[in-house]
Structures are given as structure tokens and as C-alpha cells.
Design a protein around this motif. Structure first.
Motif, PDB file in Angstrom:
ATOM      1  N   ASP A 174      44.025  41.815  48.768  1.00  0.00           N
ATOM      2  CA  ASP A 174      45.189  41.100  49.186  1.00  0.00           C
ATOM      3  C   ASP A 174      45.670  39.894  48.478  1.00  0.00           C
ATOM      4  N   ALA A 176      47.980  37.864  49.077  1.00  0.00           N
ATOM      5  CA  ALA A 176      48.316  36.949  50.102  1.00  0.00           C
ATOM      6  C   ALA A 176      47.429  36.214  50.871  1.00  0.00           C
ATOM      7  N   LYS A 181      46.643  30.420  43.679  1.00  0.00           N
ATOM      8  CA  LYS A 181      47.368  31.249  43.171  1.00  0.00           C
ATOM      9  C   LYS A 181      47.903  30.679  41.846  1.00  0.00           C
TER      10      LYS A 181
END
Length: 273
Positions: A174, A176, A181
Motif C-alpha cells: 500500500d 499510502a 514518497k
């Protein structure tokens, strides 16, 4: 009769005093400790998390304070002094205005974060997990561990020290749930040439890109035709289909074992904070 009643009154008062003293001298209950930890977490989230991350694992602004060996060896009084007074010459300010009680709650929360890095056993075969990491799963093409591997993803040397097994599994499948990032972009020059890679530094006038072969490129924005930003990370999102539940356990077990007692590559700020 009066003497008996007086004696009884003395006994009752003495019992009440002893009962009150016993209550005041009892060790803190789990509930009270949890309340203090929660208070420290809220204060930390407001004042510290922007730089150190809510779990203390660090960001580009400040180092990891949960798995920092030197910080773990400091006494709580030393940490309290650092939080209160800051570290001159660094980006670490002092938070003395919070008051001693709130500062102690923050220190308690930091100690709680450090306690969560204690090694625990996780299911899986770490030997097979190592084969997956450096082999069929392709993790090492982007991530380094112990000085070996790629550069385009975060270094995972000490990742397991601040991330429990379930969180590591979630981060694999995932986007998220991932801490880092990186911005991925394709740079198109006025001559039509394209460069794709990770944005390492950027301001209003320039951009530094590291292409996927490891080369660094510096661009003046005035000389670019356009910058195409990519909304997704470079890390694939189909590991839930590529790996079996057993392979997930093996991979996480390897990350855990490799990270236990390991030292992550130190940032310059670590020596100062």
C-alpha cells in the motif's frame, strides 16, 4: 466506656491515614501511564513530528530519534535538557516554554517509541526472505540494506527497528502506508531530450534529478520545455499478487533480523542532535 470510644476513634483515624498513604504511594497504574503517554504523543505530534516524524523515525529535516543508539544511551534527564534547551548551531530549537510537566511527557513518549524498537520474534524464514530481497522480489534493485542494493528507494538497514511486522507488510502493498514518497518526474528540455528520475533537490529556479542509472542532472528551469510529475511512486503496487502470505512472512522476517542491532546510515545531524 469513654476511653474505649476514644481508642476506637484513634484506631479508625489511624486506619484512614494509612489507607490514604497507601493510595498515594502505590505505583502508577497502567491507565495513568497510558494517559501520560497519550499526552506526550499529542504534544510531540504538535511540536516535533513535522521534523522527526510521528513515530520518531526521522525525515529529511531531522534524524531518527527512536532507533538512534546514542540517544538511547542518554538518560531521560539528558533528553529533557536537549528538548528544553535545544542544540545550538543546529535546526533543533528549545521548547522550554512548554513547561517541565509537558516536557517530561514528551520524553516519556520518546522513551516509549524507543521501547517499541526492542527486538521481537516474527514468523517466517529470514534465509528465504534474503533470497527474495536480493532475488525474485527485486527489492534490492531499489533499496539498500547493510550497504548493498539500490539507491532509488529508502535505505532499509534499520527500517525494522521502528516498524512492526504488520506495518512493514502494509508498506509493501500500500503506497499510502509508506513513509517516504519520492517525487518522480520526466524532464523535457527545449531540445526535446527527456530525462526521467527522482527529484532530489528543487527550488523556484532549478531542479536536480537523479536518473534511474544513478546519474545526477542539474537543470535551470528557464531552459526546460516542461516538467511532467508522476503521481505514483516507483515501487510496484502488485506485491500482494506476486508474493504468497508465506513469502511475505519470510521477507519481513529477514528485514527484522537484518535490522536488529543494525545502524542506519547516519546523517550529519545525528552527531548534533
Amino acid at each position: 466506656m469513654r476511653i474505649s470510644n476514644f481508642a476506637l476513634l484513634i484506631v479508625m483515624l489511624g486506619g484512614a491515614v494509612l489507607h490514604t498513604h497507601a493510595q498515594n504511594s502505590r505505583p502508577q497504574t497502567e491507565e495513568s501511564v497510558a494517559d501520560k503517554t497519550s499526552e506526550g504523543r499529542n504534544i510531540f505530534a504538535t511540536n516535533c513530528a513535522a521534523c522527526h516524524g510521528l513515530d520518531g523515525s526521522g525525515t529529511q529535516r531531522a534524524p531518527n530519534i527512536a532507533a538512534n543508539d546514542r540517544l538511547q544511551r542518554l538518560s531521560s534527564a539528558d533528553i529533557l535538557r536537549i528538548v528544553s534547551q535545544g542544540v545550538p548551531g543546529t535546526g533543533m530549537p528549545g521548547f522550554g516554554s512548554l513547561g517541565e510537566a509537558r516536557l517530561k511527557a514528551v520524553v516519556a513518549y520518546v522513551r516509549d517509541l524507543q521501547g517499541k524498537t526492542t527486538a521481537t520474534s516474527v514468523p517466517g524464514d529470514p534465509k528465504h526472505g534474503r533470497q527474495l530481497f536480493f532475488g525474485s522480489a527485486g527489492c534490492s534493485s531499489c533499496h539498500a540494506l547493510g550497504g548493498t542494493g539500490g539507491f532509488s528507494g529508502p535505505d532499509l538497514t534499520a527500517y525494522a527497528q521502528t516498524h512492526p511486522a504488520e506495518r512493514m507488510k502494509a508498506a509493501i502493498v500500500d503506497r499510502a502506508a509508506r513513509d517516504s514518497k519520492f517525487d518522480v518526474a520526466t524532464i523535457i528540455g527545449t531540445d526535446g531530450r527527456k530525462y526521467r528520475g527522482i527529484v532530489r533537490n528543487e527550488d523556484n529556479f532549478s531542479l536536480q534529478l537523479q536518473s534511474l542509472d544513478g546519474s545526477f542532472h542539474f537543470f535551470s528551469k528557464a531552459g526546460l520545455k516542461r516538467i511532467e510529475r508522476e503521481p505514483s511512486s516507483l515501487m510496484p503496487s502488485d506485491y500482494g499478487l506476486k508474493l504468497t502470505p508465506g513469502e511475505f512472512d519470510d521477507l519481513v522476517s529477514y528485514l527484522h533480523d537484518a535490522g536488529s542491532g543494525a545502524k542506519a546510515p547516519e546523517k550529519k545531524e545525528d552527531d548534533e542532535q
